[in-house]
Design a protein around this motif. Structure first.
Motif, mmCIF file in Angstrom:
data_model
loop_
_atom_site.group_PDB
_atom_site.id
_atom_site.type_symbol
_atom_site.label_atom_id
_atom_site.label_comp_id
_atom_site.label_asym_id
_atom_site.label_seq_id
_atom_site.Cartn_x
_atom_site.Cartn_y
_atom_site.Cartn_z
ATOM 1 N N ASN A 1 53.830 70.085 -27.366
ATOM 2 C CA ASN A 1 53.204 68.865 -26.851
ATOM 3 C C ASN A 1 53.280 68.707 -25.335
ATOM 4 O OD1 ASN A 1 55.881 68.273 -26.551
ATOM 5 N ND2 ASN A 1 55.816 66.342 -27.668
ATOM 6 N N HIS A 2 53.780 69.720 -24.639
ATOM 7 C CA HIS A 2 53.797 69.683 -23.179
ATOM 8 C C HIS A 2 54.149 71.062 -22.640
ATOM 9 C CE1 HIS A 2 58.124 69.231 -23.920
ATOM 10 N NE2 HIS A 2 58.336 69.557 -22.651
ATOM 11 N N TYR A 3 53.967 71.199 -21.328
ATOM 12 C CA TYR A 3 54.396 72.449 -20.706
ATOM 13 C C TYR A 3 54.915 72.181 -19.301
ATOM 14 C CZ TYR A 3 49.760 72.808 -18.355
ATOM 15 O OH TYR A 3 48.626 72.595 -17.613
ATOM 16 N N HIS A 4 55.704 73.143 -18.816
ATOM 17 C CA HIS A 4 56.291 73.066 -17.481
ATOM 18 C C HIS A 4 55.903 74.316 -16.701
ATOM 19 C CE1 HIS A 4 59.039 69.856 -18.728
ATOM 20 N NE2 HIS A 4 59.343 70.586 -19.783
ATOM 21 N N LEU A 5 55.673 74.132 -15.410
ATOM 22 C CA LEU A 5 55.457 75.242 -14.493
ATOM 23 C C LEU A 5 56.395 75.059 -13.307
ATOM 24 C CD1 LEU A 5 51.543 75.152 -14.266
ATOM 25 C CD2 LEU A 5 52.925 76.666 -15.701
ATOM 26 N N LEU A 6 57.141 76.085 -12.988
ATOM 27 C CA LEU A 6 57.930 76.093 -11.760
ATOM 28 C C LEU A 6 57.089 76.839 -10.747
ATOM 29 C CD1 LEU A 6 60.528 75.552 -10.163
ATOM 30 C CD2 LEU A 6 61.425 77.708 -11.086
ATOM 31 N N VAL A 7 56.667 76.140 -9.690
ATOM 32 C CA VAL A 7 55.700 76.719 -8.765
ATOM 33 C C VAL A 7 56.175 76.664 -7.323
ATOM 34 C CG1 VAL A 7 53.723 76.198 -10.252
ATOM 35 C CG2 VAL A 7 54.424 74.552 -8.526
ATOM 36 N N LEU B 1 56.343 71.260 -12.311
ATOM 37 C CA LEU B 1 55.182 70.505 -12.769
ATOM 38 C C LEU B 1 55.277 70.374 -14.280
ATOM 39 C CD1 LEU B 1 52.453 72.358 -10.694
ATOM 40 C CD2 LEU B 1 53.789 70.340 -10.047
ATOM 41 N N THR B 2 55.053 69.182 -14.777
ATOM 42 C CA THR B 2 55.111 68.926 -16.212
ATOM 43 C C THR B 2 53.792 68.304 -16.631
ATOM 44 O OG1 THR B 2 57.487 68.569 -16.135
ATOM 45 C CG2 THR B 2 56.322 67.689 -18.044
ATOM 46 N N VAL B 3 53.215 68.836 -17.695
ATOM 47 C CA VAL B 3 51.959 68.320 -18.223
ATOM 48 C C VAL B 3 52.177 67.958 -19.680
ATOM 49 C CG1 VAL B 3 49.528 68.792 -18.649
ATOM 50 C CG2 VAL B 3 50.666 69.825 -16.675
ATOM 51 N N GLN C 1 45.923 80.834 -24.934
ATOM 52 C CA GLN C 1 44.726 80.355 -24.242
ATOM 53 C C GLN C 1 45.108 79.572 -22.980
ATOM 54 O OE1 GLN C 1 42.920 78.052 -27.346
ATOM 55 N NE2 GLN C 1 41.726 79.766 -28.147
ATOM 56 N N LEU C 2 46.110 78.730 -23.104
ATOM 57 C CA LEU C 2 46.577 77.963 -21.957
ATOM 58 C C LEU C 2 47.093 78.890 -20.860
ATOM 59 C CD1 LEU C 2 47.374 75.334 -20.489
ATOM 60 C CD2 LEU C 2 49.507 75.382 -21.818
#
Length: 163
Positions: free
Chosen positions: A96-102, A41-43, A60-61
């Motif tokens: 400026n973005h983040y990734h989650l491997l879920v 997931l990329t935001v 915080q995120l």
């Protein structure tokens, strides 16, 4: 990149009408692959602005992602549904973005997860910066993990970027 803004009002209306006729969300990419176990997931922040630019904001995120899903009884029930349907295997947070491997059991919980996290953080960061109605988040996207090799490549990317 932001081609939609360049369209006329008529072109925008036609595009939204077409997307709805195809069963897609009106303004975002469809999430077509929903039957895999793992997703990246990329935001992104709106217009790729660096809103996650401090260690405090990154923390915080992460706190919101891992710990704070609300306090009322209804929110606690929803939080339980979110956390039992989603396991975060790896993450990386950039300015400026983040990734989650879920590992996702129920893909439908993702929209609610991001609404909760991004709504709360947008309000908090706008208050901190003394700015009103600033848009912080752009959208989230998903990419199904296709193979074991793809999984480990993604995992290594997350670990390399975060460390």
């Amino acid at each position: 990149m932001y081609e939609y803004r360049k369209l006329t009002a008529e072109q925008k209306a036609e595009l939204v009408k077409y997307r709805l006729s195809q069963g897609y969300p009106p303004h975002s990419a469809p999430h077509e692959v929903r039957d895999k176990q793992f997703y990246l997931l990329t935001v992104a922040c709106y217009e790729h602005q660096c809103h996650i630019h401090t260690e405090s904001r990154r923390q915080q995120l992460l706190d919101m992602i891992f710990h704070r899903f609300g306090g009322s009884v209804n929110e606690e029930r929803s939080a339980k549904a979110l956390t039992t349907n989603l396991r975060i295997c790896a993450w990386v947070v950039l300015p400026n973005h983040y990734h989650l491997l879920v590992d996702v059991e129920n893909f439908d919980v993702l929209g609610e997860l991001f609404r909760r996290i991004h709504g709360a953080l947008s309000r908090q960061w706008n208050l901190e910066d003394n700015i009103t109605k600033r848009k912080i988040w752009y959208r989230w996207s998903d990419r199904a993990i296709r193979s074991e090799r793809h999984y480990y490549t993604t995992l290594n990317y997350s670990n390399r970027q975060d460390g």
